[in-house]
Design an enzyme around this catalytic site. Structure first.
Site, PDB file in Angstrom:
ATOM      1  N   MET A  90       0.819  -1.212   0.000  1.00  0.00           N
ATOM      2  CA  MET A  90       0.000   0.000   0.000  1.00  0.00           C
ATOM      3  C   MET A  90       0.858   1.270   0.000  1.00  0.00           C
ATOM      4  O   MET A  90       0.665   2.149   0.837  1.00  0.00           O
ATOM      5  CB  MET A  90      -0.952  -0.017   1.192  1.00  0.00           C
ATOM      6  CG  MET A  90      -1.965  -1.122   1.098  1.00  0.00           C
ATOM      7  SD  MET A  90      -2.868  -1.058  -0.471  1.00  0.00           S
ATOM      8  CE  MET A  90      -4.096  -2.323  -0.236  1.00  0.00           C
ATOM      9  N   HIS A 109      -4.492  -5.500  -8.645  1.00  0.00           N
ATOM     10  CA  HIS A 109      -5.453  -4.512  -8.148  1.00  0.00           C
ATOM     11  C   HIS A 109      -6.850  -5.129  -8.217  1.00  0.00           C
ATOM     12  O   HIS A 109      -7.207  -5.758  -9.221  1.00  0.00           O
ATOM     13  CB  HIS A 109      -5.377  -3.253  -9.017  1.00  0.00           C
ATOM     14  CG  HIS A 109      -6.311  -2.178  -8.557  1.00  0.00           C
ATOM     15  ND1 HIS A 109      -6.033  -1.376  -7.480  1.00  0.00           N
ATOM     16  CD2 HIS A 109      -7.538  -1.808  -9.013  1.00  0.00           C
ATOM     17  CE1 HIS A 109      -7.046  -0.545  -7.286  1.00  0.00           C
ATOM     18  NE2 HIS A 109      -7.959  -0.782  -8.201  1.00  0.00           N
TER      19      HIS A 109
HETATM   20  C1  GAR Z   1      -5.650  -7.637  -2.664  1.00  0.00           C
HETATM   21  O1  GAR Z   1      -7.025  -7.651  -2.913  1.00  0.00           O
HETATM   22  C2  GAR Z   1      -4.954  -6.733  -3.667  1.00  0.00           C
HETATM   23  O2  GAR Z   1      -5.512  -6.754  -4.935  1.00  0.00           O
HETATM   24  C3  GAR Z   1      -5.154  -5.395  -3.010  1.00  0.00           C
HETATM   25  O3  GAR Z   1      -4.935  -5.627  -1.649  1.00  0.00           O
HETATM   26  C4  GAR Z   1      -5.322  -6.958  -1.337  1.00  0.00           C
HETATM   27  C5  GAR Z   1      -4.172  -7.629  -0.630  1.00  0.00           C
HETATM   28  O4  GAR Z   1      -4.570  -8.888  -0.170  1.00  0.00           O
HETATM   29  N1  GAR Z   1      -4.260  -4.415  -3.533  1.00  0.00           N
HETATM   30  C6  GAR Z   1      -4.578  -3.142  -3.674  1.00  0.00           C
HETATM   31  O5  GAR Z   1      -5.654  -2.682  -3.364  1.00  0.00           O
HETATM   32  C7  GAR Z   1      -3.475  -2.283  -4.253  1.00  0.00           C
HETATM   33  N2  GAR Z   1      -3.988  -1.018  -4.667  1.00  0.00           N
HETATM   34  P1  GAR Z   1      -3.491  -9.929   0.354  1.00  0.00           P
HETATM   35  O6  GAR Z   1      -2.587  -9.173   1.345  1.00  0.00           O
HETATM   36  O7  GAR Z   1      -4.329 -10.959   1.065  1.00  0.00           O
HETATM   37  O8  GAR Z   1      -2.730 -10.466  -0.812  1.00  0.00           O
END
Ligand code: GAR
Length: 202
Positions: A90, A109
């Site tokens: 993030m 994303h």
């Molecule tokens: C996921 O849904 C990913 O796509 C999103 O954060 C989550 C992480 O999940 N990413 C974003 O929103 C980036 N802008 P995880 O830690 O369980 O892999």
């Protein structure tokens, strides 16, 4: 075998999917290091459980984005990383990272880009009333979730959905297409024409 780093700020289920596919011999990558900007990220525990090297680069230690990125570059080069995999990381990257790994940084994303870049995107999708959402694997450029698209997968948005239920449905697809995207890159099966990423047949 493609040497990758996974950068994660949170729970790390995408990291887990990549670890699992690698250990099952279905993903031609080796995870050289898992990097986080958050010491409490559960992704760290997942990496340690699988004996993968970890590193924490805290925002508080490097408040300026370029200094933060310079430390990231140092770490990633030290580990011989070829491709950087953002998995729920993030933090926006600066030119320092982009120039060190040109077209070698991937992000996932949870929307069908270019719809709904940024944060809280499942809520945005529900409020907008779209009937399908999904996820996108794309190369990272200087914009917000704006780089060339490698793979996408769609899921239905149901009338009964909450941001959480939609996020869970999207995550199932994330766990499928992120390893697939990495295999395509590991096999050298892409070429880029303008904004278009062309995937060659296996
Ligand atoms: C996921 O849904 C990913 O796509 C999103 O954060 C989550 C992480 O999940 N990413 C974003 O929103 C980036 N802008 P995880 O830690 O369980 O892999």
């Amino acid at each position: 075998m493609l040497k990758i780093a996974v950068l994660a700020s949170g729970g790390g289920t995408n990291l887990q999917a990549i670890i699992d596919e690698t250990e099952a011999g279905r993903l031609d990558c080796s995870i050289e290091v898992v990097v986080t900007d958050s010491p409490s990220a559960f992704a760290l525990e997942r990496a340690k459980k699988h004996s993968i090297a970890t590193a924490i680069v805290e925002k508080s230690a490097y408040p300026k984005r370029k200094a933060f990125d310079a430390e990231l570059v140092r770490l990633l080069k030290e580990h011989g990383v070829e491709v950087v995999v953002l998995a729920g990381f993030m933090r926006l990257l600066s030119s320092v990272m982009l120039e060190a790994f040109p077209m070698r940084i991937l992000n996932i994303h949870p929307s069908l880009l270019p719809s709904f870049p940024g944060l809280n995107v499942q809520q945005q999708a529900i409020e907008h009333g779209v009937k399908f959402s999904g996820c996108t694997v794309h190369f990272v450029d200087e914009g917000l979730d704006s780089g060339p698209i490698l793979l996408q997968a769609a899921v239905p948005v149901l009338d009964t959905d909450t941001p959480e239920s939609l996020a869970a449905r999207i995550l199932i697809e994330e766990h499928r297409i992120y390893p697939e995207a990495l295999n395509i890159i590991a096999a050298g099966r892409i070429s880029i024409e303008g904004r278009r990423v062309i995937i060659k047949e296996a």
